[in-house]
Write a protein that holds these residues in place. Structure first.
Motif, PDB file in Angstrom:
ATOM      1  N   ASN A 205       0.787  -1.233   0.000  1.00 18.44           N
ATOM      2  CA  ASN A 205       0.000   0.000   0.000  1.00 18.44           C
ATOM      3  C   ASN A 205       0.817   1.279   0.000  1.00 18.44           C
ATOM      4  N   ARG A 206       2.142   1.183  -0.012  1.00 17.56           N
ATOM      5  CA  ARG A 206       2.960   2.389  -0.100  1.00 17.56           C
ATOM      6  C   ARG A 206       2.955   3.009  -1.493  1.00 17.56           C
ATOM      7  N   LEU A 207       2.559   2.247  -2.492  1.00 20.33           N
ATOM      8  CA  LEU A 207       2.715   2.728  -3.865  1.00 20.33           C
ATOM      9  C   LEU A 207       1.965   4.026  -4.130  1.00 20.33           C
ATOM     10  N   LYS A 208       0.770   4.174  -3.577  1.00 20.73           N
ATOM     11  CA  LYS A 208       0.004   5.389  -3.844  1.00 20.73           C
ATOM     12  C   LYS A 208       0.732   6.634  -3.364  1.00 20.73           C
ATOM     13  N   SER A 209       1.305   6.581  -2.165  1.00 19.92           N
ATOM     14  CA  SER A 209       2.021   7.752  -1.657  1.00 19.92           C
ATOM     15  C   SER A 209       3.310   7.974  -2.437  1.00 19.92           C
ATOM     16  N   ILE A 210       3.944   6.899  -2.891  1.00 19.80           N
ATOM     17  CA  ILE A 210       5.146   7.039  -3.720  1.00 19.80           C
ATOM     18  C   ILE A 210       4.803   7.746  -5.027  1.00 19.80           C
ATOM     19  N   LEU A 211       3.752   7.288  -5.691  1.00 20.76           N
ATOM     20  CA  LEU A 211       3.350   7.916  -6.955  1.00 20.76           C
ATOM     21  C   LEU A 211       2.937   9.369  -6.748  1.00 20.76           C
ATOM     22  N   ALA A 212       2.271   9.634  -5.626  1.00 18.49           N
ATOM     23  CA  ALA A 212       1.861  11.016  -5.335  1.00 18.49           C
ATOM     24  C   ALA A 212       3.078  11.908  -5.152  1.00 18.49           C
ATOM     25  N   SER A 213       4.070  11.420  -4.427  1.00 22.26           N
ATOM     26  CA  SER A 213       5.258  12.240  -4.170  1.00 22.26           C
ATOM     27  C   SER A 213       6.116  12.418  -5.419  1.00 22.26           C
ATOM     28  N   MET A 214       5.906  11.566  -6.429  1.00 21.79           N
ATOM     29  CA  MET A 214       6.619  11.699  -7.700  1.00 21.79           C
ATOM     30  C   MET A 214       5.781  12.431  -8.748  1.00 21.79           C
ATOM     31  N   ASN A 215       4.657  13.001  -8.311  1.00 21.98           N
ATOM     32  CA  ASN A 215       3.750  13.747  -9.192  1.00 21.98           C
ATOM     33  C   ASN A 215       3.192  12.883 -10.320  1.00 21.98           C
ATOM     34  N   LEU A 216       2.938  11.629 -10.016  1.00 21.15           N
ATOM     35  CA  LEU A 216       2.373  10.712 -11.011  1.00 21.15           C
ATOM     36  C   LEU A 216       0.944  10.292 -10.701  1.00 21.15           C
ATOM     37  N   LEU A 217       0.574  10.308  -9.418  1.00 21.09           N
ATOM     38  CA  LEU A 217      -0.707   9.735  -9.020  1.00 21.09           C
ATOM     39  C   LEU A 217      -1.891  10.410  -9.702  1.00 21.09           C
ATOM     40  N   SER A 218      -1.798  11.705  -9.937  1.00 19.64           N
ATOM     41  CA  SER A 218      -2.926  12.442 -10.514  1.00 19.64           C
ATOM     42  C   SER A 218      -3.259  11.996 -11.935  1.00 19.64           C
ATOM     43  N   HIS A 219      -2.346  11.296 -12.588  1.00 14.72           N
ATOM     44  CA  HIS A 219      -2.617  10.799 -13.939  1.00 14.72           C
ATOM     45  C   HIS A 219      -3.592   9.621 -13.936  1.00 14.72           C
ATOM     46  N   PHE A 220      -3.721   8.945 -12.795  1.00  5.41           N
ATOM     47  CA  PHE A 220      -4.437   7.671 -12.759  1.00  5.41           C
ATOM     48  C   PHE A 220      -5.782   7.784 -12.056  1.00  5.41           C
ATOM     49  N   GLN A 221      -6.776   7.196 -12.668  1.00 11.36           N
ATOM     50  CA  GLN A 221      -8.104   7.182 -12.075  1.00 11.36           C
ATOM     51  C   GLN A 221      -8.278   6.042 -11.080  1.00 11.36           C
ATOM     52  N   MET A 222      -7.347   5.119 -11.092  1.00 13.53           N
ATOM     53  CA  MET A 222      -7.479   3.944 -10.227  1.00 13.53           C
ATOM     54  C   MET A 222      -6.096   3.334 -10.022  1.00 13.53           C
ATOM     55  N   VAL A 223      -5.802   2.901  -8.800  1.00 19.95           N
ATOM     56  CA  VAL A 223      -4.569   2.180  -8.505  1.00 19.95           C
ATOM     57  C   VAL A 223      -4.967   0.881  -7.800  1.00 19.95           C
ATOM     58  N   VAL A 224      -4.707  -0.236  -8.455  1.00 19.76           N
ATOM     59  CA  VAL A 224      -5.099  -1.548  -7.946  1.00 19.76           C
ATOM     60  C   VAL A 224      -3.849  -2.253  -7.434  1.00 19.76           C
ATOM     61  N   LEU A 225      -3.832  -2.563  -6.133  1.00 18.59           N
ATOM     62  CA  LEU A 225      -2.645  -3.121  -5.501  1.00 18.59           C
ATOM     63  C   LEU A 225      -2.942  -4.487  -4.888  1.00 18.59           C
ATOM     64  N   SER A 226      -2.054  -5.430  -5.136  1.00 15.32           N
ATOM     65  CA  SER A 226      -2.238  -6.761  -4.554  1.00 15.32           C
ATOM     66  C   SER A 226      -2.237  -6.698  -3.030  1.00 15.32           C
ATOM     67  N   GLY A 227      -1.435  -5.783  -2.474  1.00 12.92           N
ATOM     68  CA  GLY A 227      -1.367  -5.668  -1.022  1.00 12.92           C
ATOM     69  C   GLY A 227      -2.629  -5.137  -0.385  1.00 12.92           C
ATOM     70  N   GLU A 228      -3.509  -4.530  -1.174  1.00 13.79           N
ATOM     71  CA  GLU A 228      -4.784  -4.027  -0.647  1.00 13.79           C
ATOM     72  C   GLU A 228      -5.957  -4.948  -0.992  1.00 13.79           C
ATOM     73  N   LEU A 229      -5.799  -5.771  -2.035  1.00 12.16           N
ATOM     74  CA  LEU A 229      -6.888  -6.649  -2.459  1.00 12.16           C
ATOM     75  C   LEU A 229      -6.732  -8.081  -1.975  1.00 12.16           C
ATOM     76  N   GLY A 230      -5.484  -8.492  -1.746  1.00 12.29           N
ATOM     77  CA  GLY A 230      -5.245  -9.890  -1.433  1.00 12.29           C
ATOM     78  C   GLY A 230      -5.281 -10.769  -2.666  1.00 12.29           C
ATOM     79  N   ILE A 231      -5.154 -10.153  -3.833  1.00 13.92           N
ATOM     80  CA  ILE A 231      -5.105 -10.859  -5.118  1.00 13.92           C
ATOM     81  C   ILE A 231      -3.932 -10.282  -5.890  1.00 13.92           C
ATOM     82  N   GLU A 232      -3.185 -11.125  -6.571  1.00 13.23           N
ATOM     83  CA  GLU A 232      -2.044 -10.613  -7.314  1.00 13.23           C
ATOM     84  C   GLU A 232      -2.006 -11.178  -8.730  1.00 13.23           C
ATOM     85  N   LYS A 233      -1.394 -10.420  -9.619  1.00 11.93           N
ATOM     86  CA  LYS A 233      -1.175 -10.917 -10.974  1.00 11.93           C
ATOM     87  C   LYS A 233      -0.323 -12.187 -10.908  1.00 11.93           C
TER      88      LYS A 233
END
Length: 242
Positions: A144-172
């Motif tokens: 779940n750290r990825l969202k804050s990482i992307l935000a601090s790199m000025n990338l998060l605003s590009h994405f309408q959705m961030v799907v993380l295995s660590g938050e869903l319990g499902i992984e690719k």
């Protein structure tokens, strides 16, 4: 005479994160070794490099998705880090020192300074896609750290959705993680989703298996023998969507 079938246009582009969007600024094993030595824990970098992948795989099998609904990502990473250090020749580490090193590493990798863009073209490419009306999201086997990482790199605003295995319990490559995106964007035709990532099995073949389009991010031509040039990207400046 029947008319030829016209492929639907791409409506959503999903991107992997690690080694597609971002990568560690300093090689992981080198940084781990530096943090350990700061606390007078001697680690052999080559031994750490050899031990880490198998330990990661083993812990991922016994406690999937970074300890989802169990110990949680901080404790999960702490266990991995300490085991890797002890396997790399340092011997047993005192609980206090182990906690300090693992917490410092975990916090370090929560910050933008630990990361860099893998392709400098990425921000401009994302902006162009959004201007064309294409929705963007991230699908990543990350905690779940990825969202804050992307935000601090000025990338998060590009994405309408961030799907993380660590938050869903499902992984690719589990298709259910892709289904989350299909439902969110109400995509009835899976071919209107284009997924881009660097992992042959978890990104490229996983997306193809559900009928989505896929491109393998392969800047060093590692998969030139197994994936056609048409299906690989060396740089995001090459990305063309029709």
């Amino acid at each position: 005479m029947p008319l030829p079938r016209v492929s639907p246009v791409v409506q959503v582009v999903s991107l992997d994160a690690m080694n597609t969007l971002i990568k560690p600024r300093i090689p992981v094993y080198k940084l781990y070794t530096q943090f350990a030595r700061f606390h007078n824990v001697i680690v052999d970098e080559s031994a750490l490099t050899a031990a880490f992948p198998s330990l990661f795989k083993s812990l991922s099998a016994s406690s999937p998705c970074y300890g989802f609904n169990a110990e949680g990502p901080r404790s999960w990473w702490s266990s991995l880090i300490v085991n890797a250090f002890e396997r790399a020749g340092s011997g047993p580490i005192s609980p206090d020192v182990a906690a300090k090193i693992s917490n410092e590493l975990y916090d370090h990798y929560s910050l933008a300074d630990a990361w860099e863009l893998l392709d400098e073209e990425m921000p401009s490419v994302l902006s162009r896609l959004r201007l064309r009306g294409i929705a963007l999201c991230v699908i990543s086997n990350f905690d779940n750290r990825l969202k804050s990482i992307l935000a601090s790199m000025n990338l998060l605003s590009h994405f309408q959705m961030v799907v993380l295995s660590g938050e869903l319990g499902i992984e690719k490559p589990d298709r259910r993680i892709f289904d989350t995106v299909l439902r969110h964007f109400s995509l009835r035709d899976t071919s209107t989703l284009l997924h881009i990532g660097d992992d042959l099995e978890k990104d490229f073949r996983a997306a193809k298996s559900i009928g989505a389009r896929a491109l393998l991010f392969d800047p060093r031509d590692k998969h030139a023998q197994s994936v056609s040039e048409h299906d690989r990207l060396r740089s995001f400046s090459q990305l063309s969507i029709y």
